[in-house]
Scaffold this motif. Structure first.
Motif, PDB file in Angstrom:
ATOM      1  N   LEU A 141       1.297   6.985  -6.557  1.00 54.63           N
ATOM      2  CA  LEU A 141       0.155   7.809  -6.946  1.00 54.63           C
ATOM      3  C   LEU A 141       0.382   9.268  -6.577  1.00 54.63           C
ATOM      4  O   LEU A 141       0.043  10.179  -7.342  1.00 54.63           O
ATOM      5  CB  LEU A 141      -1.114   7.276  -6.280  1.00 54.63           C
ATOM      6  CG  LEU A 141      -2.456   7.774  -6.830  1.00 54.63           C
ATOM      7  CD1 LEU A 141      -2.602   7.413  -8.305  1.00 54.63           C
ATOM      8  CD2 LEU A 141      -3.615   7.189  -6.032  1.00 54.63           C
ATOM      9  N   ARG A 142       0.990   9.514  -5.408  1.00 51.03           N
ATOM     10  CA  ARG A 142       1.287  10.885  -5.001  1.00 51.03           C
ATOM     11  C   ARG A 142       2.264  11.533  -5.978  1.00 51.03           C
ATOM     12  O   ARG A 142       2.095  12.692  -6.377  1.00 51.03           O
ATOM     13  CB  ARG A 142       1.876  10.907  -3.594  1.00 51.03           C
ATOM     14  CG  ARG A 142       2.136  12.321  -3.065  1.00 51.03           C
ATOM     15  CD  ARG A 142       2.907  12.320  -1.761  1.00 51.03           C
ATOM     16  NE  ARG A 142       2.216  11.573  -0.730  1.00 51.03           N
ATOM     17  CZ  ARG A 142       2.669  10.446  -0.193  1.00 51.03           C
ATOM     18  NH1 ARG A 142       3.827   9.944  -0.604  1.00 51.03           N
ATOM     19  NH2 ARG A 142       2.008   9.838   0.746  1.00 51.03           N
ATOM     20  N   THR A 154       0.642   4.185  -2.768  1.00 52.22           N
ATOM     21  CA  THR A 154       0.317   5.580  -2.425  1.00 52.22           C
ATOM     22  C   THR A 154       1.451   6.524  -2.808  1.00 52.22           C
ATOM     23  O   THR A 154       1.206   7.636  -3.288  1.00 52.22           O
ATOM     24  CB  THR A 154       0.006   5.705  -0.928  1.00 52.22           C
ATOM     25  OG1 THR A 154       1.077   5.142  -0.161  1.00 52.22           O
ATOM     26  CG2 THR A 154      -1.282   4.971  -0.575  1.00 52.22           C
ATOM     27  N   ASP A 155       2.704   6.095  -2.594  1.00 51.10           N
ATOM     28  CA  ASP A 155       3.842   6.943  -2.973  1.00 51.10           C
ATOM     29  C   ASP A 155       3.877   7.165  -4.483  1.00 51.10           C
ATOM     30  O   ASP A 155       4.143   8.281  -4.960  1.00 51.10           O
ATOM     31  CB  ASP A 155       5.152   6.302  -2.517  1.00 51.10           C
ATOM     32  CG  ASP A 155       5.309   6.310  -1.005  1.00 51.10           C
ATOM     33  OD1 ASP A 155       4.567   7.053  -0.344  1.00 51.10           O
ATOM     34  OD2 ASP A 155       6.163   5.554  -0.496  1.00 51.10           O
ATOM     35  N   ILE A 165       0.837  -1.205   0.000  1.00 58.59           N
ATOM     36  CA  ILE A 165       0.000   0.000   0.000  1.00 58.59           C
ATOM     37  C   ILE A 165       0.870   1.252   0.000  1.00 58.59           C
ATOM     38  O   ILE A 165       0.573   2.240  -0.689  1.00 58.59           O
ATOM     39  CB  ILE A 165      -0.944  -0.015   1.213  1.00 58.59           C
ATOM     40  CG1 ILE A 165      -1.962  -1.155   1.081  1.00 58.59           C
ATOM     41  CG2 ILE A 165      -1.675   1.320   1.353  1.00 58.59           C
ATOM     42  CD1 ILE A 165      -2.769  -1.395   2.326  1.00 58.59           C
ATOM     43  N   GLY A 166       1.978   1.214   0.767  1.00 60.17           N
ATOM     44  CA  GLY A 166       2.886   2.361   0.780  1.00 60.17           C
ATOM     45  C   GLY A 166       3.486   2.637  -0.586  1.00 60.17           C
ATOM     46  O   GLY A 166       3.584   3.791  -1.008  1.00 60.17           O
TER      47      GLY A 166
END
Length: 399
Positions: free
Chosen positions: A261-262, A258-259, A254-255
């Motif tokens: 996507l950010r 999210t990284d 997940i990290g």
């Protein structure tokens, strides 16, 4: 399915997803690099292994299980390809031949029935993989350091250590050799490795922050898995290890997502410095007009000395001469709170509900007063504001 098989499947599927995300991140960073292409090949082989193996164990398919040994046997070749790219030279021919033919023999042989000899085959495959990683680590450790830049030597040193650290995780994948292991951790080791590789690509301060965040994720996810394990009746040590492994693998995946996507969103929405760098503005007024389109500068107001008569410009002039950016949170800025200049600066910021004052000029006074939203107040924004101040101060007024 047994709890062990379920945990193995989840950890491997998380590993496949995480490696795919890492591949997209590496490609986005440098799509034309020869080293990137080599790295994508190696990660693609490993991701394929985790995906096929996870699906095989989840579905109970013997065919997929046999098929998974093909990418497993090609992992040393992928590692060797990356090693050659990093060193910018070819590995010894004998090493290449062993990696290619050994991978083909073990991969195709396992797919067509050698896996019936479970213990000898598992031992041969595990020794082949471990020998491959050890050889790559040896090539990296014995490199000609003079032919590489200092930054490359530092990166290679970290990579060689990482190759040795990941070996214990690989051993747990061979349950024939380690029958009492609660969960296979090869995919978890791969997730840790790519996470560190992505962090290592930044500067020293970025690496420290990234490693601190990674440590927080690992600790918190392990504690979460430990706590959740006690929701199961008759919990034992093996079950706790499985829950912790699943939680850590999930959080790392997940990290990574999210990284990635950010970073994608940030690339599509230019930051302050990107906006300034891409601006065609030639004067300070034009550059201010460009900055006004950025959310942080939407409420910004510019004050010249003639507009600050109520705040005693002569007192402010000396106070602002040695300061570039005033932050309301840092008041009184090293002076006494009762200092007349401090009182006037605080009054001006309070009247404008401002959090920052950017000083373009102290004599004559030229200021930008703005309010940075609490959701945007971070070290990166503070650095950007300081750099914007320098750029604006150096940009000429309209002629």
């Amino acid at each position: 399915m047994t709890p062990g098989v379920i945990a193995d499947s989840i950890v491997n599927l998380c590993g496949a997803i995480g490696l795919c995300v890492a591949m997209m991140t590496f490609y986005r960073r440098d799509p034309r690099s020869a080293l990137t292409k080599r790295l994508l090949i190696a990660l693609g082989v490993i991701a394929t292994l985790f995906l096929v193996r996870g699906a095989a164990w989840w579905s109970g398919s013997a065919f997929l299980d046999r098929l998974s040994v093909i990418p497993a046997a090609l992992i040393p070749l992928g590692a060797l390809i990356v090693t050659e790219g990093i060193l910018r030279r070819h590995a010894p021919r004998a090493v290449k031949m062993v990696a290619v033919f050994g991978g083909l023999v073990l991969g195709l042989g396992g797919a067509f029935g050698l896996e019936r000899f479970a213990t000898p085959y598992a031992m041969a495959l595990s020794l082949f993989q471990l020998a491959g990683f050890a050889t790559c680590a040896w090539l990296l450790a014995t490199r000609d350091r003079a032919t590489l830049m200092a930054s490359e030597n530092r990166s290679i040193g970290r990579l060689a250590v990482g190759a040795l650290v990941v070996i214990p995780f690989i051993i747990t994948d061979f349950r024939t050799l380690v029958p009492d292991i609660p969960v296979r951790l090869g995919a978890l080791g791969a997730l840790l490795t790519v996470t560190v590789m992505l962090i290592a690509g930044g500067g020293a301060e970025t690496r420290r922050h990234g490693l601190a965040m990674m440590a927080l994720r690992l600790l918190s996810s392990a504690l979460l898995g430990f706590a959740v394990a006690f929701m199961v009746p008759n919990v034992d040590a093996a079950q706790i290890v499985r829950f912790c492994a699943v939680a850590v693998a999930g959080v790392l995946t997940i990290g990574l997502m999210t990284d990635a996507l950010r970073a994608l969103f940030e690339s599509q929405e230019p930051g302050i410095l990107n906006s300034v760098a891409a601006s065609p503005a030639a004067t300070r007024d034009q550059l201010m007009a460009e900055l006004a389109h950025h959310p942080i500068f939407e409420s910004a107001r510019r004050y010249r000395e003639s507009e600050l008569a109520a705040y005693d410009p002569p007192r402010l002039r000396e106070f602002l001469a040695t300061r570039r950016v005033l932050r309301r949170s840092e008041a009184p800025w090293g002076l006494a709170p009762s200092d007349p200049a401090v009182e006037r600066a605080v009054s001006m910021m309070t009247a404008n509900s401002a959090t920052h004052v950017i000083v373009l000029s102290g004599d004559p006074i030229d200021l930008i007063v703005l309010a940075v939203p609490v959701t945007s107040a971070d070290p990166a924004t503070e650095t950007a504001l300081a750099l914007v101040q320098r750029l604006l101060a150096l940009t000429p007024e309209a002629t």
